[in-house]
Design a protein around this motif. Structure first.
Motif, PDB file in Angstrom:
ATOM      1  N   PHE A 135      12.120  32.565  58.277  1.00 31.56           N
ATOM      2  CA  PHE A 135      13.456  32.403  58.837  1.00 31.56           C
ATOM      3  C   PHE A 135      13.981  33.701  59.428  1.00 31.56           C
ATOM      4  O   PHE A 135      14.579  33.711  60.512  1.00 31.56           O
ATOM      5  CB  PHE A 135      14.426  31.890  57.767  1.00 31.56           C
ATOM      6  N   ALA A 136      13.792  34.820  58.732  1.00 32.92           N
ATOM      7  CA  ALA A 136      14.318  36.097  59.223  1.00 32.92           C
ATOM      8  C   ALA A 136      13.611  36.535  60.499  1.00 32.92           C
ATOM      9  O   ALA A 136      14.238  37.062  61.422  1.00 32.92           O
ATOM     10  CB  ALA A 136      14.187  37.173  58.142  1.00 32.92           C
ATOM     11  N   VAL A 137      12.304  36.307  60.567  1.00 33.30           N
ATOM     12  CA  VAL A 137      11.570  36.631  61.791  1.00 33.30           C
ATOM     13  C   VAL A 137      12.065  35.767  62.940  1.00 33.30           C
ATOM     14  O   VAL A 137      12.282  36.240  64.062  1.00 33.30           O
ATOM     15  CB  VAL A 137      10.059  36.458  61.579  1.00 33.30           C
ATOM     16  N   ARG A 138      12.261  34.485  62.668  1.00 32.82           N
ATOM     17  CA  ARG A 138      12.769  33.582  63.700  1.00 32.82           C
ATOM     18  C   ARG A 138      14.172  33.992  64.138  1.00 32.82           C
ATOM     19  O   ARG A 138      14.516  33.893  65.323  1.00 32.82           O
ATOM     20  CB  ARG A 138      12.775  32.145  63.176  1.00 32.82           C
ATOM     21  N   GLY A 139      14.989  34.461  63.189  1.00 32.42           N
ATOM     22  CA  GLY A 139      16.323  34.934  63.548  1.00 32.42           C
ATOM     23  C   GLY A 139      16.265  36.134  64.470  1.00 32.42           C
ATOM     24  O   GLY A 139      17.018  36.234  65.438  1.00 32.42           O
ATOM     25  N   MET A 140      15.353  37.053  64.187  1.00 29.96           N
ATOM     26  CA  MET A 140      15.185  38.238  65.033  1.00 29.96           C
ATOM     27  C   MET A 140      14.776  37.845  66.448  1.00 29.96           C
ATOM     28  O   MET A 140      15.198  38.449  67.431  1.00 29.96           O
ATOM     29  CB  MET A 140      14.132  39.158  64.407  1.00 29.96           C
ATOM     30  N   LEU A 141      13.980  36.804  66.582  1.00 28.06           N
ATOM     31  CA  LEU A 141      13.507  36.346  67.886  1.00 28.06           C
ATOM     32  C   LEU A 141      14.532  35.468  68.614  1.00 28.06           C
ATOM     33  O   LEU A 141      14.281  35.041  69.739  1.00 28.06           O
ATOM     34  CB  LEU A 141      12.196  35.576  67.724  1.00 28.06           C
ATOM     35  N   GLY A 142      15.678  35.180  67.959  1.00 29.00           N
ATOM     36  CA  GLY A 142      16.699  34.339  68.573  1.00 29.00           C
ATOM     37  C   GLY A 142      16.445  32.863  68.408  1.00 29.00           C
ATOM     38  O   GLY A 142      17.115  32.032  69.028  1.00 29.00           O
ATOM     39  N   ASP A 143      15.500  32.507  67.541  1.00 24.95           N
ATOM     40  CA  ASP A 143      15.124  31.111  67.331  1.00 24.95           C
ATOM     41  C   ASP A 143      15.961  30.443  66.250  1.00 24.95           C
ATOM     42  O   ASP A 143      15.952  29.230  66.109  1.00 24.95           O
ATOM     43  CB  ASP A 143      13.630  31.068  66.961  1.00 24.95           C
ATOM     44  N   LEU A 144      16.705  31.246  65.459  1.00 26.44           N
ATOM     45  CA  LEU A 144      17.477  30.717  64.338  1.00 26.44           C
ATOM     46  C   LEU A 144      18.707  31.603  64.169  1.00 26.44           C
ATOM     47  O   LEU A 144      18.663  32.638  63.511  1.00 26.44           O
ATOM     48  CB  LEU A 144      16.617  30.723  63.067  1.00 26.44           C
ATOM     49  N   ASP A 145      19.813  31.179  64.782  1.00 27.08           N
ATOM     50  CA  ASP A 145      21.009  32.020  64.838  1.00 27.08           C
ATOM     51  C   ASP A 145      21.531  32.398  63.454  1.00 27.08           C
ATOM     52  O   ASP A 145      22.016  33.519  63.246  1.00 27.08           O
ATOM     53  CB  ASP A 145      22.109  31.308  65.620  1.00 27.08           C
ATOM     54  N   ALA A 146      21.448  31.482  62.489  1.00 27.38           N
ATOM     55  CA  ALA A 146      22.000  31.743  61.163  1.00 27.38           C
ATOM     56  C   ALA A 146      21.268  32.857  60.428  1.00 27.38           C
ATOM     57  O   ALA A 146      21.778  33.397  59.459  1.00 27.38           O
ATOM     58  CB  ALA A 146      21.966  30.466  60.325  1.00 27.38           C
ATOM     59  N   ALA A 147      20.058  33.195  60.889  1.00 32.83           N
ATOM     60  CA  ALA A 147      19.265  34.244  60.227  1.00 32.83           C
ATOM     61  C   ALA A 147      19.081  35.458  61.126  1.00 32.83           C
ATOM     62  O   ALA A 147      18.140  36.224  60.942  1.00 32.83           O
ATOM     63  CB  ALA A 147      17.904  33.673  59.824  1.00 32.83           C
ATOM     64  N   ARG A 148      19.985  35.663  62.084  1.00 35.26           N
ATOM     65  CA  ARG A 148      19.785  36.710  63.070  1.00 35.26           C
ATOM     66  C   ARG A 148      19.799  38.106  62.467  1.00 35.26           C
ATOM     67  O   ARG A 148      18.973  38.950  62.810  1.00 35.26           O
ATOM     68  CB  ARG A 148      20.858  36.611  64.174  1.00 35.26           C
ATOM     69  N   GLY A 149      20.709  38.396  61.570  1.00 31.82           N
ATOM     70  CA  GLY A 149      20.753  39.702  60.915  1.00 31.82           C
ATOM     71  C   GLY A 149      21.326  40.792  61.798  1.00 31.82           C
ATOM     72  O   GLY A 149      21.621  40.587  62.976  1.00 31.82           O
ATOM     73  N   GLY A 150      21.447  42.019  61.212  1.00 32.75           N
ATOM     74  CA  GLY A 150      21.968  43.159  61.942  1.00 32.75           C
ATOM     75  C   GLY A 150      20.881  43.909  62.677  1.00 32.75           C
ATOM     76  O   GLY A 150      19.722  43.504  62.700  1.00 32.75           O
ATOM     77  N   VAL A 151      21.264  45.044  63.266  1.00 31.69           N
ATOM     78  CA  VAL A 151      20.325  45.822  64.066  1.00 31.69           C
ATOM     79  C   VAL A 151      19.152  46.310  63.223  1.00 31.69           C
ATOM     80  O   VAL A 151      17.988  46.150  63.588  1.00 31.69           O
ATOM     81  CB  VAL A 151      21.038  47.016  64.733  1.00 31.69           C
TER      82      VAL A 151
END
Length: 371
Positions: free
Chosen positions: A112-128
């Motif tokens: 999920f966190a990797v997908r958030g970093m890639l913009g594939d899962l907004d809820a798991a996007r995280g900070g810089v």
């Protein structure tokens, strides 16, 4: 000098308090040794962490030094002696290049966190800083020799993110304590004040606010008007805390902060049903834990929960409390059968069924590795 036949297992940093990942690593080591695999275990140690005091900011910085500066050097020296290195948590895939990419197996629990970093899962996007870390993790994943995934959902995500992944699906196993309890058979209907149970952390996908909304609707029915809700896990934050405060039946919701194992077992055994309506999961351990202890399960009609439950659960829409309530009310009379079917399904996750699948992968990696 290489140590033939031995596997180096890499665990998680204890001060991060990632209970499920620490438990996975400990269970893996114990059960591999029980079936005759020679295993050594290594994990980042709190060196700077011991001196960081109580400041959250300093402790976080100290953890970064322990995990990303000291441990990679330690692992580089230690791993040189092994033909197989098993990283037990995908979030530590950044260690692949230090362990030796061609001899490393990584277990992926969710991405999920990797997908958030890639913009594939907004809820798991995280900070810089989080996105930088996830890029490092993804780079490590793309270099690893082999993978195991705990569910088909995670294996599918891995296939999308890593070119031609060499992946085997091996689900999580029950802890021995659940196996011992399951052997006693299904308990009778719980006595005392009836309650529903939820166990989980504060990750977005756990849908703890949704559990509260579902309970609000359940208490409006004749069947469950007198029930309580026990929510065990991390302290309430965010939407979950807001839903608790606004609930018209908040005085019937009990929040237990990180209960110990004995309390968790008792909660499962005494509950009318487990409400595990996650939006998504990497696996969903509470589903099989509840089943092993004879607790009926209500879970999301989504993968991987649907497959993990093995046809022995009430499946509901986790985002529609009205239809979920109707499904739970309709299934109330079959709960005794769900208890028995759940016990049967839980046997698929006994350690004796899961851990013997690993040695063949280790042999494959060791056979292909030429230093």
């Amino acid at each position: 000098m290489l140590v033939p036949g031995r596997v180096l297992v890499v665990g998680n940093y204890p001060d991060d308090e990632q209970e499920s990942m620490l438990r996975f690593g400990a269970m893996l080591v114990d059960n591999l040794r029980a079936i005759g695999v020679e295993v050594d275990y290594v994990q980042p140690r709190p060196v700077f962490g011991r001196r960081a005091g109580t400041s959250p900011r300093l402790r976080k910085l100290a953890g970064y030094l322990d995990k990303f500066v000291i441990f990679p050097v330690v692992l580089w020296f230690v791993a040189r002696r092994y033909r197989v290195v098993h990283i037990t948590d995908h979030s530590n895939a950044l260690y692949v290049e230090f362990a030796g990419a061609r001899k490393t197996l990584v277990t992926c629990h969710d991405l999920f966190a990797v997908r958030g970093m890639l913009g594939d899962l907004d809820a798991a996007r995280g900070g810089v800083s989080g996105r930088i870390l996830q890029r490092w993790i993804l780079r490590g994943l793309r270099r690893a020799a082999r993978f195991t995934a705990v569910s088909d959902v995670t294996a599918h995500d891995l296939a999308r993110l890593v070119a031609e992944p060499r992946v085997t699906m091996i689900p999580n196993a029950l802890a021995d304590a659940f196996v011992v309890s399951a052997s006693a058979g299904a308990p009778a209907e719980p006595a005392g004040v009836p309650y529903f149970l939820h166990i989980g952390g504060n990750q977005f996908y756990k849908n703890r606010a949704g559990v509260v909304r579902l309970f609000n609707h359940l208490t409006q029915t004749a069947e469950f008007a007198g029930h309580r809700l026990v929510m065990a896990g991390k302290p309430p934050i965010g939407d979950f805390a807001g839903e608790l405060a606004q609930s018209p039946v908040h005085d019937r919701i009990d929040v237990l902060i990180t209960p110990d194992d004995a309390t968790v077992h008792a909660l499962y055994k005494g509950a009318q049903a487990l409400l595990f309506i996650s939006l998504t999961e990497g696996f969903g351990w509470p589903v099989i834990e509840a089943q092993a202890l004879g607790c009926p399960v209500v879970t999301s009609d989504r993968e991987p929960m649907r497959s993990v439950a093995g046809g022995a659960a009430v499946l509901v829409d986790p985002e529609d409390p009205v239809s979920a309530t109707a499904a739970i009310v309709a299934a109330r009379d079959i709960w005794p059968r769900l208890r028995l079917r759940g016990l049967a399904n839980a046997r698929r996750y006994y350690p004796a069924e899961i851990y013997p699948q690993y040695p063949a992968i280790y042999r494959e990696i060791a056979g292909a590795y030429c230093p």
